[in-house]
Design a protein around this motif. Structure first.
Motif, PDB file in Angstrom:
ATOM      1  N   MET A 107      41.812  46.307  45.301  1.00  0.00           N
ATOM      2  CA  MET A 107      40.345  47.198  45.364  1.00  0.00           C
ATOM      3  C   MET A 107      40.431  48.440  44.721  1.00  0.00           C
ATOM      4  O   MET A 107      39.441  49.147  44.909  1.00  0.00           O
ATOM      5  CB  MET A 107      39.589  46.744  46.532  1.00  0.00           C
ATOM      6  CG  MET A 107      39.138  45.467  47.116  1.00  0.00           C
ATOM      7  SD  MET A 107      40.681  44.386  47.406  1.00  0.00           S
ATOM      8  CE  MET A 107      40.775  45.163  49.080  1.00  0.00           C
ATOM      9  N   ALA A 108      41.652  48.940  44.594  1.00  0.00           N
ATOM     10  CA  ALA A 108      41.838  50.304  44.008  1.00  0.00           C
ATOM     11  C   ALA A 108      40.880  50.553  42.754  1.00  0.00           C
ATOM     12  O   ALA A 108      40.549  51.709  42.677  1.00  0.00           O
ATOM     13  CB  ALA A 108      43.372  50.803  44.173  1.00  0.00           C
ATOM     14  N   GLY A 112      38.858  45.503  39.972  1.00  0.00           N
ATOM     15  CA  GLY A 112      39.316  44.796  41.297  1.00  0.00           C
ATOM     16  C   GLY A 112      38.244  44.697  42.211  1.00  0.00           C
ATOM     17  O   GLY A 112      38.282  43.661  43.028  1.00  0.00           O
ATOM     18  N   GLU A 113      37.611  45.826  42.312  1.00  0.00           N
ATOM     19  CA  GLU A 113      36.604  46.066  43.469  1.00  0.00           C
ATOM     20  C   GLU A 113      35.345  44.820  43.010  1.00  0.00           C
ATOM     21  O   GLU A 113      34.846  44.132  43.940  1.00  0.00           O
ATOM     22  CB  GLU A 113      35.964  47.341  43.402  1.00  0.00           C
ATOM     23  CG  GLU A 113      34.752  47.500  44.185  1.00  0.00           C
ATOM     24  CD  GLU A 113      35.187  47.190  45.837  1.00  0.00           C
ATOM     25  OE1 GLU A 113      34.214  46.661  46.641  1.00  0.00           O
ATOM     26  OE2 GLU A 113      36.436  47.588  46.322  1.00  0.00           O
ATOM     27  N   ARG A 114      35.065  44.755  41.531  1.00  0.00           N
ATOM     28  CA  ARG A 114      34.066  43.733  41.264  1.00  0.00           C
ATOM     29  C   ARG A 114      34.517  42.356  41.427  1.00  0.00           C
ATOM     30  O   ARG A 114      33.645  41.640  42.036  1.00  0.00           O
ATOM     31  CB  ARG A 114      33.736  43.923  39.751  1.00  0.00           C
ATOM     32  CG  ARG A 114      32.904  42.921  39.061  1.00  0.00           C
ATOM     33  CD  ARG A 114      32.950  43.043  37.906  1.00  0.00           C
ATOM     34  NE  ARG A 114      33.969  42.385  37.069  1.00  0.00           N
ATOM     35  CZ  ARG A 114      34.497  41.226  37.035  1.00  0.00           C
ATOM     36  NH1 ARG A 114      33.781  40.402  37.388  1.00  0.00           N
ATOM     37  NH2 ARG A 114      35.544  40.904  36.535  1.00  0.00           N
ATOM     38  N   ALA A 115      35.822  41.937  41.173  1.00  0.00           N
ATOM     39  CA  ALA A 115      36.218  40.829  41.441  1.00  0.00           C
ATOM     40  C   ALA A 115      36.275  40.205  43.006  1.00  0.00           C
ATOM     41  O   ALA A 115      35.851  39.311  43.266  1.00  0.00           O
ATOM     42  CB  ALA A 115      37.595  40.303  40.838  1.00  0.00           C
ATOM     43  N   TYR A 116      36.612  41.164  43.715  1.00  0.00           N
ATOM     44  CA  TYR A 116      36.631  40.949  45.057  1.00  0.00           C
ATOM     45  C   TYR A 116      35.277  40.806  45.843  1.00  0.00           C
ATOM     46  O   TYR A 116      34.933  39.784  46.580  1.00  0.00           O
ATOM     47  CB  TYR A 116      37.306  42.228  45.961  1.00  0.00           C
ATOM     48  CG  TYR A 116      37.297  42.118  47.249  1.00  0.00           C
ATOM     49  CD1 TYR A 116      38.675  41.403  47.810  1.00  0.00           C
ATOM     50  CD2 TYR A 116      36.484  42.863  48.186  1.00  0.00           C
ATOM     51  CE1 TYR A 116      38.590  41.370  49.360  1.00  0.00           C
ATOM     52  CE2 TYR A 116      36.876  42.550  49.700  1.00  0.00           C
ATOM     53  CZ  TYR A 116      37.695  41.948  50.122  1.00  0.00           C
ATOM     54  OH  TYR A 116      37.975  41.806  51.420  1.00  0.00           O
ATOM     55  N   SER A 117      34.266  41.675  45.456  1.00  0.00           N
ATOM     56  CA  SER A 117      33.157  41.604  45.732  1.00  0.00           C
ATOM     57  C   SER A 117      32.421  40.160  45.455  1.00  0.00           C
ATOM     58  O   SER A 117      31.515  39.529  46.209  1.00  0.00           O
ATOM     59  CB  SER A 117      32.113  42.741  45.133  1.00  0.00           C
ATOM     60  OG  SER A 117      32.819  43.856  45.586  1.00  0.00           O
ATOM     61  N   GLU A 118      32.506  39.655  44.180  1.00  0.00           N
ATOM     62  CA  GLU A 118      32.036  38.459  43.495  1.00  0.00           C
ATOM     63  C   GLU A 118      32.619  37.310  44.257  1.00  0.00           C
ATOM     64  O   GLU A 118      31.863  36.164  44.794  1.00  0.00           O
ATOM     65  CB  GLU A 118      32.316  38.155  42.304  1.00  0.00           C
ATOM     66  CG  GLU A 118      31.777  39.181  41.375  1.00  0.00           C
ATOM     67  CD  GLU A 118      31.812  39.040  39.834  1.00  0.00           C
ATOM     68  OE1 GLU A 118      33.050  38.296  39.494  1.00  0.00           O
ATOM     69  OE2 GLU A 118      31.408  39.618  39.028  1.00  0.00           O
ATOM     70  N   ARG A 138      44.492  45.184  32.075  1.00  0.00           N
ATOM     71  CA  ARG A 138      45.102  44.184  32.963  1.00  0.00           C
ATOM     72  C   ARG A 138      43.974  43.244  33.440  1.00  0.00           C
ATOM     73  O   ARG A 138      42.787  43.590  33.410  1.00  0.00           O
ATOM     74  CB  ARG A 138      45.961  44.554  34.158  1.00  0.00           C
ATOM     75  CG  ARG A 138      46.973  45.438  33.855  1.00  0.00           C
ATOM     76  CD  ARG A 138      47.762  46.039  34.932  1.00  0.00           C
ATOM     77  NE  ARG A 138      48.404  45.151  35.696  1.00  0.00           N
ATOM     78  CZ  ARG A 138      49.614  44.812  35.796  1.00  0.00           C
ATOM     79  NH1 ARG A 138      50.349  45.603  34.897  1.00  0.00           N
ATOM     80  NH2 ARG A 138      50.256  43.866  36.442  1.00  0.00           N
ATOM     81  N   LEU A 139      44.404  41.921  33.541  1.00  0.00           N
ATOM     82  CA  LEU A 139      43.391  41.094  33.874  1.00  0.00           C
ATOM     83  C   LEU A 139      43.259  40.495  35.171  1.00  0.00           C
ATOM     84  O   LEU A 139      44.336  40.313  35.838  1.00  0.00           O
ATOM     85  CB  LEU A 139      43.553  39.534  32.927  1.00  0.00           C
ATOM     86  CG  LEU A 139      43.428  39.521  31.560  1.00  0.00           C
ATOM     87  CD1 LEU A 139      43.656  38.248  30.919  1.00  0.00           C
ATOM     88  CD2 LEU A 139      41.822  39.894  31.196  1.00  0.00           C
ATOM     89  N   THR A 140      41.918  40.737  35.849  1.00  0.00           N
ATOM     90  CA  THR A 140      41.933  40.519  37.342  1.00  0.00           C
ATOM     91  C   THR A 140      40.950  39.331  37.666  1.00  0.00           C
ATOM     92  O   THR A 140      39.711  39.201  36.932  1.00  0.00           O
ATOM     93  CB  THR A 140      41.075  41.847  37.940  1.00  0.00           C
ATOM     94  OG1 THR A 140      41.935  42.922  37.532  1.00  0.00           O
ATOM     95  CG2 THR A 140      41.150  41.665  39.464  1.00  0.00           C
ATOM     96  N   VAL A 141      41.462  38.467  38.384  1.00  0.00           N
ATOM     97  CA  VAL A 141      40.895  37.052  38.614  1.00  0.00           C
ATOM     98  C   VAL A 141      41.012  36.986  40.110  1.00  0.00           C
ATOM     99  O   VAL A 141      42.158  37.166  40.704  1.00  0.00           O
ATOM    100  CB  VAL A 141      41.812  35.777  37.722  1.00  0.00           C
ATOM    101  CG1 VAL A 141      40.911  34.638  38.439  1.00  0.00           C
ATOM    102  CG2 VAL A 141      41.478  36.240  36.367  1.00  0.00           C
TER     103      VAL A 141
END
Length: 477
Positions: A107-108, A112-118, A138-141
């Motif tokens: 989430m830094a 990452g914050e967007r993906a975590y929240s979704e 980088r790709l965040t999933v």
């Protein structure tokens, strides 16, 4: 015309290929990224299944849960070591259940914050923005870990995109090579197509130029091309046949009329001569009538010569123009001396060109005759022979009264004579005959002022054999 038509076709084809190429390039990049995302979704689903029952954060865990947590941590570590992909499982309060590398917080960053929240909302994170080959993103999933219908944790992966961008760039290079090959093929086809379409036009243009320069026998040969242009070529040949027929009838009429009038006129002049002997008291009037009759006979002779010049084909051969000019200057020098005019030759001593020696001699005779006739006593007439590129030129320059701009535009017209020279003998057909004689062999005649006074007449014949050839024999006239 091809140089104007080809760029237009090339621009249209290039625009069409680019209109297809950009969507294909976008599709290639999208497919490569989607392939990576699908793999990461499978990986996060596998990690979520391992973390599903590791929900306790107490120090005293059941042995089974501790075993699952160690297995999850070991799986994440091997996964990171093997693929270089950062992965972690985080509780709802954002503390780490397990992460590789140790201490990594997904989430830094904003992505990452967007993906975590979704994922906390119970659904997989949306696809990340497209990563292009020139970007270092980088790709965040992220995927939720669900237990008894509740989201108890979130699995997050952050993948490097170097290999994906390399594959995208390779796909683009292949696409560019394909577009270049297609463009090359299209240009080749367009080149052949324009050649096929314009070939009848080129043939028609050449035939038109030949007819305009006096080669009335020229016709449009059968050639390929669209049916409309082939019909146009056939119509042009029909028109040329009709024009040649009309001109031939005109020449025949002039020649026949001139020939038929010569005999009665000769008889009339003979009767006038007898009448003058029988009526000496009217000698002045009879002499005037005889002079007009003689002038009319000269006009008829010139008309017949003009008809023959326009009708007879040129006997082209390699001719030493300098030697022929020297012969004509030598022949006219006694007459020039009688008029107190200095006639001399200059220029190159020897140069050959393609010409009809008889026609060129006649042309030189007519031009030199005019130059001597209109030069004042004590004047000079220069005949200069030069090699000028693809032509051999003979320039006759005199110091006579010259012509005005308006008169220069009309010189050579049939029966035209300057109003200032009406008292000089002549029919006004001499230069017309010269032009016809030269045009029959691919030559030309031009006129300009001679500084400081007088007239410059330039006779030019080609140095090389024209199409259709001629007799390849040296001839000096």
């Amino acid at each position: 015309m091809r140089t104007r038509l080809l760029p237009l076709l090339i621009v249209l084809m290039a625009g069409m290929l680019l209109a297809l190429g950009f969507p294909l390039a976008d599709r290639i990049a999208g497919q490569e990224q989607q392939h990576v995302i699908v793999d990461r979704i499978d990986d996060t689903a596998r990690f979520a299944s391992l973390a599903q029952y590791v929900s306790s954060r107490n120090e005293a865990r059941p042995p089974s849960e501790d075993e699952r947590l160690r297995a999850l941590q070991e799986e994440l570590r091997r996964y990171h070591d093997l693929y270089g992909i950062r992965a972690g499982v985080y509780y709802r309060d954002r503390t780490a259940m397990a992460a590789a590398p140790a201490g990594w917080r997904a989430m830094a960053g904003a992505e990452g914050e967007r993906a975590y929240s979704e994922s906390l909302a119970g659904r997989r994170s949306h696809d990340p923005p497209q990563v292009w080959p020139w970007q270092q993103h980088r790709l965040t999933v992220a995927s939720p870990v669900v237990r008894d219908g509740d989201v108890v944790a979130v699995v997050v992966t952050e993948s490097p995109t170097g290999a994906m961008r390399s594959r995208t760039l390779t796909g683009w290079l292949w696409l560019g090579a394909g577009i270049a090959a297609a463009m090359t093929a299209a240009v080749a086809v367009a080149y052949r197509l324009t050649g096929w379409v314009l070939k009848p036009v080129r043939v028609l243009d050449k035939a038109t130029h030949d007819i305009a320069t006096g080669r009335l026998k020229s016709r449009v040969a059968a050639a390929g091309g669209p049916p409309e242009l082939r019909r146009l070529a056939g119509s042009f040949n029909e028109m040329a046949d009709n024009v040649e027929d009309v001109l031939e009838r005109q020449r025949t009429f002039v020649a026949d009329a001139s020939h038929q009038l010569r005999n009665p006129l000769s008889a009339l002049l003979l009767r006038i001569e007898l009448l003058r002997l029988e009526a000496p008291h009217a000698a002045a009037e009879i002499e005037s009538v005889q002079a007009e009759g003689t002038r009319l006979a000269r006009v008829l002779d010139d008309l017949l010569d003009l008809a023959l010049a326009e009708h007879s084909p040129a006997d082209l051969r390699v001719t030493d123009v300098a030697r022929l000019a020297a012969e004509r200057v030598a022949s006219w020098r006694p007459l020039a001396g009688g008029h107190d005019v200095r006639l001399f030759l200059s220029g190159v001593p020897a140069v050959t060109g393609w010409a009809d020696p008889v026609a060129l001699s006649s042309a030189l005779d007519a031009v030199v005759d005019n130059a001597v006739k209109f030069s004042p006593r004590g004047g000079e007439v220069e005949v200069r022979v030069d090699a000028d590129g693809d032509e051999v030129t003979v320039v006759v320059a005199d110091g006579g009264p010259g012509l005005t701009d308006e008169e220069l535009g009309r010189i050579g017209d049939r029966f035209w004579r300057s109003g200032r020279h009406q008292n000089v003998s002549g029919s006004g057909l001499g230069l017309s005959i010269v032009r016809a004689l030269l045009a029959a062999g691919g030559g030309r005649i031009s006129y300009e002022r001679n500084e400081p006074r007088g007239l410059r007449v330039t006779i030019a014949v080609p140095r090389n054999a024209p199409e259709g050839g001629g007799r390849d024999l040296p001839d000096g006239g």
